[in-house]
Structure formats: structure tokens, C-alpha cells
Design an enzyme around this catalytic site. Sequence first.
Site, PDB file in Angstrom:
ATOM      1  CD  GLU A  66      28.988 -14.543  46.759  1.00  0.00           C
ATOM      2  OE1 GLU A  66      28.025 -15.064  45.897  1.00  0.00           O
ATOM      3  OE2 GLU A  66      29.294 -14.748  47.925  1.00  0.00           O
ATOM      4  N   GLY A  93      22.928 -19.645  65.253  1.00  0.00           N
ATOM      5  CA  GLY A  93      21.699 -20.093  64.774  1.00  0.00           C
ATOM      6  C   GLY A  93      21.809 -21.613  64.406  1.00  0.00           C
ATOM      7  NE  ARG A  94      17.380 -22.764  60.261  1.00  0.00           N
ATOM      8  CZ  ARG A  94      16.621 -21.551  60.164  1.00  0.00           C
ATOM      9  NH1 ARG A  94      15.308 -21.863  60.740  1.00  0.00           N
ATOM     10  NH2 ARG A  94      16.596 -20.443  59.474  1.00  0.00           N
ATOM     11  CB  ILE A  95      24.279 -22.817  59.376  1.00  0.00           C
ATOM     12  CG1 ILE A  95      23.346 -22.999  58.589  1.00  0.00           C
ATOM     13  CG2 ILE A  95      25.631 -23.390  59.010  1.00  0.00           C
ATOM     14  CD1 ILE A  95      23.389 -22.125  57.331  1.00  0.00           C
ATOM     15  CG  HIS A 122      27.528 -18.567  47.500  1.00  0.00           C
ATOM     16  ND1 HIS A 122      26.998 -17.318  47.585  1.00  0.00           N
ATOM     17  CD2 HIS A 122      26.987 -19.337  48.432  1.00  0.00           C
ATOM     18  CE1 HIS A 122      26.046 -17.302  48.657  1.00  0.00           C
ATOM     19  NE2 HIS A 122      25.966 -18.589  49.149  1.00  0.00           N
ATOM     20  CB  SER A 148      24.066 -16.478  70.680  1.00  0.00           C
ATOM     21  OG  SER A 148      22.636 -16.461  70.577  1.00  0.00           O
ATOM     22  CB  THR A 173      29.866 -20.964  54.908  1.00  0.00           C
ATOM     23  OG1 THR A 173      29.447 -21.255  56.368  1.00  0.00           O
ATOM     24  CG2 THR A 173      31.200 -21.789  54.888  1.00  0.00           C
ATOM     25  CB  SER A 174      27.528 -16.134  57.073  1.00  0.00           C
ATOM     26  OG  SER A 174      28.337 -15.003  57.027  1.00  0.00           O
ATOM     27  NE  ARG A 175      23.427 -14.430  51.429  1.00  0.00           N
ATOM     28  CZ  ARG A 175      23.223 -15.518  51.577  1.00  0.00           C
ATOM     29  NH1 ARG A 175      24.038 -16.710  51.714  1.00  0.00           N
ATOM     30  NH2 ARG A 175      22.116 -16.232  51.148  1.00  0.00           N
ATOM     31  N   GLY A 220      28.092 -23.428  49.706  1.00  0.00           N
ATOM     32  CA  GLY A 220      27.497 -23.819  50.966  1.00  0.00           C
ATOM     33  C   GLY A 220      26.155 -24.909  50.723  1.00  0.00           C
TER      34      GLY A 220
HETATM   35  C1  DGY Z   1      21.506 -19.445  51.025  1.00  0.00           C
HETATM   36  O1  DGY Z   1      20.466 -20.300  50.671  1.00  0.00           O
HETATM   37  O2  DGY Z   1      21.422 -18.451  51.624  1.00  0.00           O
HETATM   38  C2  DGY Z   1      23.088 -20.140  50.543  1.00  0.00           C
HETATM   39  O3  DGY Z   1      23.720 -19.041  50.671  1.00  0.00           O
HETATM   40  C3  DGY Z   1      22.965 -20.592  49.335  1.00  0.00           C
HETATM   41  O4  DGY Z   1      24.053 -21.353  49.187  1.00  0.00           O
END
Ligand code: DGY
Length: 326
Positions: free
Chosen positions: A270, A158-160, A288, A179, A239-241, A290
Amino acid sequence: MPKIFVARRIPDQGMNLLYDAFGRESVTVYPKDEVIPRAKLLEGVKGVDALLPILTDRIDAEVMDAAGPQLKIIANFAVGYNNVDVAAATARRIPVTNTPGVLTETTADLTWALILAVARRVGESERILRAGQWPGWGPMQLMGSDVFGKTLGIFGFGRIGKAVARRAKAFDMRVLYTSRDEVDPELDHEYHAHGVDKAALLAESDFVSVHCPLLPETIHAFGAAEFKAMKKTAYLINTSRGPVIDETALAKALKSGEIAGAGLDVYEEEPKIHPELLKCENAVLLPHLGSATSETRGKMAHIAATNVVARLKGERPPNCVNPDAL
Ligand code: DGY
């Protein structure tokens, strides 16, 4: 005069927009800089027209019902909205909005901070130095892994994921991605990347970076089988969830040398961190971060407030994730 509840103070770019549109008296902000306790949240939302929560607040049917039938919008301060029960909101015809776009580049930068930090043992090295345990330069000391010229596998394009791929060009890397969408040759050309299946991504990548949303089907998308399928020299970045990764299995893989290291910004529960992960020197662990730059958090606040203003003025909120509710 509408009533707006902000579950934790957000940057002025958002607060001022709300104050200018509706006056300070309309806006109640949970006063402490902490995750709002559940009871305070249930109390605070009573009778409000708009709720602006942050990603640590669980917004479910109970919260919506505590607010009452006049609740017109849930404007989440995050791009991810897995903390909101969207189906429950849609059933009550409450639009839910998020903050897409503005944190893409910032999160991609942090992904690269983790890639470089874990490959070059930055966290571990700094800990040694600060503890006064650095004996001076040594030819075999703290050797990491090169990043340039390696293969980067992006799970979720996706975007990131795409922004991470763009940066990989500067490191002369081969980029693979998975994807949910059909592989598009144009996309491959634009990003110098190749769409592959998950098995190929795991088998061929030196760095696997996770960028999928948290959905029922992505919970524990990375567990024991995936770590076994990765190269022993490979690194996992997330860096997602947090729940996309089975942390118990990850800690085992890091300890046994099944994979070389991990760079994590997000966690299953978390702010709790799996105790076994804390023991792994080959894990770089961030809290967290990001989207945590002042520029980006300001833009996120502005977007979240813009959605509230639009909705309360009878307009379509620009970032609605459940248009069926409108
Ligand atoms: C989001 O916006 O989902 C990010 O995880 C925040 O850092």
C-alpha cells in the site's frame, strides 16, 4: 512536561485527551495529512516520551533509537501492529499498544460490503453506467451470484471473523472457519459455524474471507495452490492485511477464471496496487477502508490516547501487546 509525538493528525477524541492531560505544548503533530516521510519521523521522535504512529509508519529499532532511552510507549493507531517491531520494543522495555475491539463491527460491515459488491458486480456495473454505456435492462446482463444460502469460509476466527459470521446468519449461510485455537463445540453452536481445516475451507466455500493477523506464517497464506483448491465459482475477500495474499498469483487466478472474483481492502505494498489487479473487472478494490467510519476512527483515537495518558501517568496502558516490556 512529557513530550508526545503524533505522526499524523488523528480525530479530536484522541487529540483532546492528550491536550487535556498534558497541555497543547506537550504534543507535536506532524502537520501534513500524508504519510510522514522517514526523515521527518526520525527527526520528530527525538527526545519524546510517547510516540503515536499510524499503521503506515514503520516503527523499527532505528526509530526507537532515534527517540532515545526516555521513550516510554508506542501507541499504534490501529488494531494491527505489524508495522511495529515489537521484539525491538520489548528489548528496550517499551510497551506497544493497539486499538482492539472498537473496529470489529465496522470492519465486519465492510467485509460484507465487499462480499455483496463482488458477488453482484457492483463496481463493474457502476463503471458501465457512469461511462454512459448502459443500454438499458437486459435479461442476461451483468448476472452475478447469489449470496444467501451459500457457504462462507472464514479464515481466522478472531473478533472480526466472528462478527462476519454473525452477519452470515441473516443471509441463511452455512459458515465454516479455520482457527489457530482448538475447535470448540460451544463456539460452533453460538455462531452456527463449523471449525474445519484449511483444505476443507477452500474446497467447500463459495466465499472465502480472510481475517487472520499478518504474521511470518501467514505471509502468502493464499497463493497459486490455494486458488487452485478453491471452487471456480468462489470469491476471495480480504480485509486483514495485504501480504497474506500473493497478489501476482491472485491476478492470474482472476484472469484465468480459476476463481470467480475478489474483494480487497488491503494490499501487499500500500498504496501501490498490483497493475494486473487493476485490470481485473472481477475484482472490487477499496482503499483500506475497514475501520473508516467517523464513529470508529474517533474511538480508535480515544483508545490510542488513553494508552499514552495511562503510561505517562505511571499506570499500566490498557492495550499493551507486549506485557513483557512493562
Ligand atoms: C487496523 O486497525 O489494523 C485497520 O486495518 C485499520 O483500518
